[in-house]
Motif scaffolding. Structure first.
Motif, PDB file in Angstrom:
ATOM      1  N   GLN A 124      36.228  27.593  36.863  1.00  0.00           N
ATOM      2  CA  GLN A 124      34.930  28.276  36.926  1.00  0.00           C
ATOM      3  C   GLN A 124      34.689  28.779  38.346  1.00  0.00           C
ATOM      4  O   GLN A 124      34.852  28.044  39.312  1.00  0.00           O
ATOM      5  CB  GLN A 124      33.811  27.319  36.506  1.00  0.00           C
ATOM      6  N   ILE A 125      34.287  30.051  38.432  1.00  0.00           N
ATOM      7  CA  ILE A 125      33.995  30.658  39.727  1.00  0.00           C
ATOM      8  C   ILE A 125      32.660  31.384  39.648  1.00  0.00           C
ATOM      9  O   ILE A 125      32.434  32.183  38.726  1.00  0.00           O
ATOM     10  CB  ILE A 125      35.100  31.642  40.163  1.00  0.00           C
ATOM     11  N   VAL A 126      31.788  31.125  40.599  1.00  0.00           N
ATOM     12  CA  VAL A 126      30.512  31.827  40.703  1.00  0.00           C
ATOM     13  C   VAL A 126      30.662  32.936  41.736  1.00  0.00           C
ATOM     14  O   VAL A 126      31.178  32.708  42.835  1.00  0.00           O
ATOM     15  CB  VAL A 126      29.373  30.864  41.114  1.00  0.00           C
ATOM     16  N   THR A 127      30.238  34.135  41.407  1.00  0.00           N
ATOM     17  CA  THR A 127      30.382  35.269  42.313  1.00  0.00           C
ATOM     18  C   THR A 127      29.188  36.211  42.204  1.00  0.00           C
ATOM     19  O   THR A 127      28.505  36.234  41.171  1.00  0.00           O
ATOM     20  CB  THR A 127      31.678  36.048  42.019  1.00  0.00           C
ATOM     21  N   GLY A 128      29.006  36.984  43.246  1.00  0.00           N
ATOM     22  CA  GLY A 128      27.998  38.040  43.226  1.00  0.00           C
ATOM     23  C   GLY A 128      28.615  39.420  43.158  1.00  0.00           C
ATOM     24  O   GLY A 128      27.913  40.426  43.331  1.00  0.00           O
ATOM     25  N   ALA A 129      29.916  39.495  42.922  1.00  0.00           N
ATOM     26  CA  ALA A 129      30.612  40.782  42.880  1.00  0.00           C
ATOM     27  C   ALA A 129      30.062  41.658  41.758  1.00  0.00           C
ATOM     28  O   ALA A 129      29.947  41.204  40.610  1.00  0.00           O
ATOM     29  CB  ALA A 129      32.105  40.566  42.686  1.00  0.00           C
ATOM     30  N   PRO A 130      29.768  42.924  42.041  1.00  0.00           N
ATOM     31  CA  PRO A 130      29.144  43.787  41.032  1.00  0.00           C
ATOM     32  C   PRO A 130      30.120  44.516  40.127  1.00  0.00           C
ATOM     33  O   PRO A 130      29.702  45.160  39.163  1.00  0.00           O
ATOM     34  CB  PRO A 130      28.383  44.804  41.896  1.00  0.00           C
ATOM     35  N   ASN A 131      31.444  44.408  40.419  1.00  0.00           N
ATOM     36  CA  ASN A 131      32.379  45.306  39.731  1.00  0.00           C
ATOM     37  C   ASN A 131      33.281  44.633  38.712  1.00  0.00           C
ATOM     38  O   ASN A 131      34.138  45.294  38.119  1.00  0.00           O
ATOM     39  CB  ASN A 131      33.267  46.007  40.761  1.00  0.00           C
ATOM     40  N   VAL A 132      33.149  43.319  38.482  1.00  0.00           N
ATOM     41  CA  VAL A 132      34.084  42.639  37.586  1.00  0.00           C
ATOM     42  C   VAL A 132      33.556  42.607  36.150  1.00  0.00           C
ATOM     43  O   VAL A 132      32.350  42.647  35.907  1.00  0.00           O
ATOM     44  CB  VAL A 132      34.366  41.201  38.067  1.00  0.00           C
ATOM     45  N   LYS A 133      34.503  42.528  35.219  1.00  0.00           N
ATOM     46  CA  LYS A 133      34.158  42.435  33.804  1.00  0.00           C
ATOM     47  C   LYS A 133      35.191  41.568  33.111  1.00  0.00           C
ATOM     48  O   LYS A 133      36.277  41.286  33.662  1.00  0.00           O
ATOM     49  CB  LYS A 133      34.107  43.824  33.163  1.00  0.00           C
ATOM     50  N   GLU A 134      34.896  41.150  31.921  1.00  0.00           N
ATOM     51  CA  GLU A 134      35.828  40.315  31.166  1.00  0.00           C
ATOM     52  C   GLU A 134      37.133  41.065  30.919  1.00  0.00           C
ATOM     53  O   GLU A 134      37.131  42.238  30.564  1.00  0.00           O
ATOM     54  CB  GLU A 134      35.186  39.885  29.839  1.00  0.00           C
ATOM     55  N   GLY A 135      38.228  40.361  31.122  1.00  0.00           N
ATOM     56  CA  GLY A 135      39.555  40.956  30.956  1.00  0.00           C
ATOM     57  C   GLY A 135      40.190  41.400  32.254  1.00  0.00           C
ATOM     58  O   GLY A 135      41.407  41.626  32.317  1.00  0.00           O
ATOM     59  N   ASP A 136      39.399  41.551  33.323  1.00  0.00           N
ATOM     60  CA  ASP A 136      39.949  41.976  34.607  1.00  0.00           C
ATOM     61  C   ASP A 136      40.889  40.927  35.179  1.00  0.00           C
ATOM     62  O   ASP A 136      40.655  39.723  35.049  1.00  0.00           O
ATOM     63  CB  ASP A 136      38.830  42.226  35.629  1.00  0.00           C
ATOM     64  N   LYS A 137      41.956  41.407  35.821  1.00  0.00           N
ATOM     65  CA  LYS A 137      42.865  40.537  36.549  1.00  0.00           C
ATOM     66  C   LYS A 137      42.598  40.703  38.044  1.00  0.00           C
ATOM     67  O   LYS A 137      42.596  41.826  38.557  1.00  0.00           O
ATOM     68  CB  LYS A 137      44.318  40.866  36.210  1.00  0.00           C
ATOM     69  N   VAL A 138      42.373  39.579  38.706  1.00  0.00           N
ATOM     70  CA  VAL A 138      41.872  39.609  40.085  1.00  0.00           C
ATOM     71  C   VAL A 138      42.619  38.578  40.934  1.00  0.00           C
ATOM     72  O   VAL A 138      43.172  37.609  40.409  1.00  0.00           O
ATOM     73  CB  VAL A 138      40.359  39.304  40.118  1.00  0.00           C
ATOM     74  N   PHE A 146      43.610  44.089  39.764  1.00  0.00           N
ATOM     75  CA  PHE A 146      45.020  44.394  39.541  1.00  0.00           C
ATOM     76  C   PHE A 146      45.203  45.286  38.315  1.00  0.00           C
ATOM     77  O   PHE A 146      44.327  45.364  37.439  1.00  0.00           O
ATOM     78  CB  PHE A 146      45.822  43.107  39.313  1.00  0.00           C
ATOM     79  N   ASP A 147      46.377  45.917  38.238  1.00  0.00           N
ATOM     80  CA  ASP A 147      46.754  46.635  37.021  1.00  0.00           C
ATOM     81  C   ASP A 147      46.941  45.636  35.879  1.00  0.00           C
ATOM     82  O   ASP A 147      47.147  44.435  36.107  1.00  0.00           O
ATOM     83  CB  ASP A 147      48.040  47.428  37.238  1.00  0.00           C
ATOM     84  N   ALA A 148      46.929  46.151  34.663  1.00  0.00           N
ATOM     85  CA  ALA A 148      46.991  45.284  33.484  1.00  0.00           C
ATOM     86  C   ALA A 148      48.295  44.507  33.374  1.00  0.00           C
ATOM     87  O   ALA A 148      48.344  43.461  32.713  1.00  0.00           O
ATOM     88  CB  ALA A 148      46.789  46.126  32.229  1.00  0.00           C
ATOM     89  N   ASP A 149      49.367  44.988  34.030  1.00  0.00           N
ATOM     90  CA  ASP A 149      50.658  44.311  33.892  1.00  0.00           C
ATOM     91  C   ASP A 149      50.831  43.147  34.869  1.00  0.00           C
ATOM     92  O   ASP A 149      51.878  42.487  34.868  1.00  0.00           O
ATOM     93  CB  ASP A 149      51.812  45.304  34.066  1.00  0.00           C
ATOM     94  N   ALA A 150      49.835  42.869  35.705  1.00  0.00           N
ATOM     95  CA  ALA A 150      49.915  41.716  36.606  1.00  0.00           C
ATOM     96  C   ALA A 150      50.005  40.434  35.771  1.00  0.00           C
ATOM     97  O   ALA A 150      49.355  40.302  34.735  1.00  0.00           O
ATOM     98  CB  ALA A 150      48.710  41.674  37.530  1.00  0.00           C
ATOM     99  N   VAL A 151      50.799  39.480  36.233  1.00  0.00           N
ATOM    100  CA  VAL A 151      51.067  38.257  35.462  1.00  0.00           C
ATOM    101  C   VAL A 151      50.156  37.138  35.954  1.00  0.00           C
ATOM    102  O   VAL A 151      50.165  36.777  37.137  1.00  0.00           O
ATOM    103  CB  VAL A 151      52.537  37.837  35.603  1.00  0.00           C
ATOM    104  N   VAL A 152      49.380  36.590  35.043  1.00  0.00           N
ATOM    105  CA  VAL A 152      48.430  35.521  35.363  1.00  0.00           C
ATOM    106  C   VAL A 152      49.164  34.309  35.928  1.00  0.00           C
ATOM    107  O   VAL A 152      50.205  33.889  35.404  1.00  0.00           O
ATOM    108  CB  VAL A 152      47.629  35.122  34.109  1.00  0.00           C
ATOM    109  N   GLY A 153      48.626  33.756  37.012  1.00  0.00           N
ATOM    110  CA  GLY A 153      49.178  32.552  37.611  1.00  0.00           C
ATOM    111  C   GLY A 153      50.230  32.788  38.675  1.00  0.00           C
ATOM    112  O   GLY A 153      50.632  31.857  39.369  1.00  0.00           O
ATOM    113  N   THR A 154      50.686  34.048  38.818  1.00  0.00           N
ATOM    114  CA  THR A 154      51.711  34.344  39.820  1.00  0.00           C
ATOM    115  C   THR A 154      51.067  34.591  41.186  1.00  0.00           C
ATOM    116  O   THR A 154      49.849  34.692  41.312  1.00  0.00           O
ATOM    117  CB  THR A 154      52.547  35.565  39.405  1.00  0.00           C
TER     118      THR A 154
END
Length: 422
Positions: free
Chosen positions: A82-96, A159-167
């Protein structure tokens, strides 16, 4: 001259050493390293995460609570933190990029000076809600939007959609690298290029040197049907090479090219401009691209300017010229200051369809004096004024055409216009 170690290893693939070992060995063999800096300095425990769920923070209007999947990097079995943020540009599905509890970032989101020791990140609470990490902006990772133009002006890097989670997010951004700065003497103009430095590294470490293999697949069309070149002052331009590429498609260059340019201090712009900058760094040969549809009479004339002429360069400034300044002209007008900067009247736009590539050799002394006279010194003029090898021009323009094909942004007309002084 600056290079990244990763770019050197592209041509010396068996090179294996620490940054300090590379610095010491290259300096002892005659290629003096002034300094070096790791791009991943103060970046620790940062991985690619994917936002699975976003909810409002009940006690703060500008905060959101994100459930972020960081894969095996998480301490729990489901990989969610769980991460709390004030970033205005994120949405569900984003890789960050996510810095985990106990990790470290290089700086703050404001892009100010980077603290020497970085900024540690620890789990805590924001307005009473637990937060076990932090999602990062490009500035917090020690870089900037100038070098990562796809990064948002305010907010988290996506990140682009092809970024691998956890790497490793730092690796994915091309920041697991080191930039070396060299002191190159003027008699080693060959070392004002990535290939030149790589050749020295290969000899220094006794490893194979593997330069790029350049193959250009041409169309049946003849370049001479597109452009003619006349050099009226061969003493100031001993060689001028031109090739034409058609069906140009402007787009962002691939990430690997953007990363190499950014690490060398060159802002990525688009595939066409990036190719000319890439070849300049790789071969040490400045190039220029013209929109062929702006070239009157489909003719290039290399001649001196006239006393009292004025010319608007690509930076929008009006330059006062005299007869000592060499110009690139078409059948009607001047389109560039030779070896220094192109003109506003022939610049590449998103509507370009046909491109004329120029790779030439100009008199170094004249370029140095002209740059000082008109008050404009560029990366290109800095190389030309040292006196380039005329034989390098053909290799460079062919490399540019190869990259045009490999990146899928155009086709190459057959042949080359090569005007070479006897």
């Amino acid at each position: 001259m600056n290079t990244t170690i990763s770019w050197i290893k592209a041509y010396v693939p068996e090179l294996s050493c620490t940054d300090q070992e590379y610095c010491d060995a290259m300096t002892m063999s005659g290629t003096k390293v002034e300094s070096y800096e790791a791009l991943d300095k103060n970046l620790e425990k940062i991985v690619v995460g994917q936002i699975e769920k976003i909810e409002k923070q009940p006690d703060a209007d500008k905060l959101i609570v994100c459930q972020v999947n960081v894969g095996t990097a998480a301490e729990n079995s489901d990989g969610i933190i769980q991460i709390v943020t004030g970033a205005p540009n994120v949405k569900e599905g984003d890789k960050v990029p996510v810095v985990l509890d106990g990790g470290k970032v290089a700086g703050g989101h404001d892009g100010g000076p980077l603290p020497e020791e970085g900024i540690p990140i620890k789990a805590g609470k924001l307005r009473g809600v637990p937060s076990y990490g932090m999602m990062c902006s490009i500035e917090e990772l020690g870089s900037s939007r100038e070098m990562y133009p796809e990064a948002p002006e305010n907010g988290i890097y996506i990140f682009d959609a092809d970024a691998v989670v956890g790497t490793d997010a730092v690796e994915a951004l091309g920041l697991r690298d080191t930039v070396f700065e060299y002191e190159i003497t003027n008699n080693r103009i060959d070392c004002f290029s990535i290939l030149g430095i790589a050749r020295e590294a290969a000899v220094t470490f006794r490893k194979p040197f593997v330069p790029p293999v350049v193959e250009v697949h041409e169309k049946e069309e003849n370049v001479k049907d597109y452009i003619a070149v006349e050099v009226k002052d061969p003493d100031l331009c001993p060689r001028y090479c031109a090739r034409v590429c058609t069906n140009i498609k402007i787009a962002p260059s691939p990430k690997w090219m953007q990363r190499r340019l950014a690490a060398s201090g060159i802002r990525p712009i688009n595939n066409l401009v990036d190719i000319t900058n890439y070849v300049m760094e790789e071969y040490g040969q400045p190039m220029h691209a013209y929109d062929l549809d702006t070239i009157a009479g489909r003719q290039i004339i290399v001649r001196r300017a006239k006393d009292g002429d004025e010319f608007q360069t690509l930076d929008g400034q009006i330059r006062k010229l005299d007869s000592e300044v060499l110009m690139i002209c078409d059948a009607e007008k001047e389109v560039g200051i030779a070896g220094i900067m192109g003109g506003e009247n022939s610049k590449i736009t998103d509507d370009v369809k046909t491109v004329l590539f120029e790779a030439a050799c100009f008199n170094g002394t004249n370029i140095r004096k002209s740059a000082k006279r008109i008050g404009l010194r560029t990366d290109a003029s800095g190389k030309f004024e040292k006196g380039l090898d005329p034989r390098n021009a053909v290799d460079a323009v062919n490399r540019a055409c190869q990259l045009i094909q490999e990146l899928g942004c155009g086709e190459v007309a057959g042949g080359i216009v090569d005007v070479c002084a006897p």
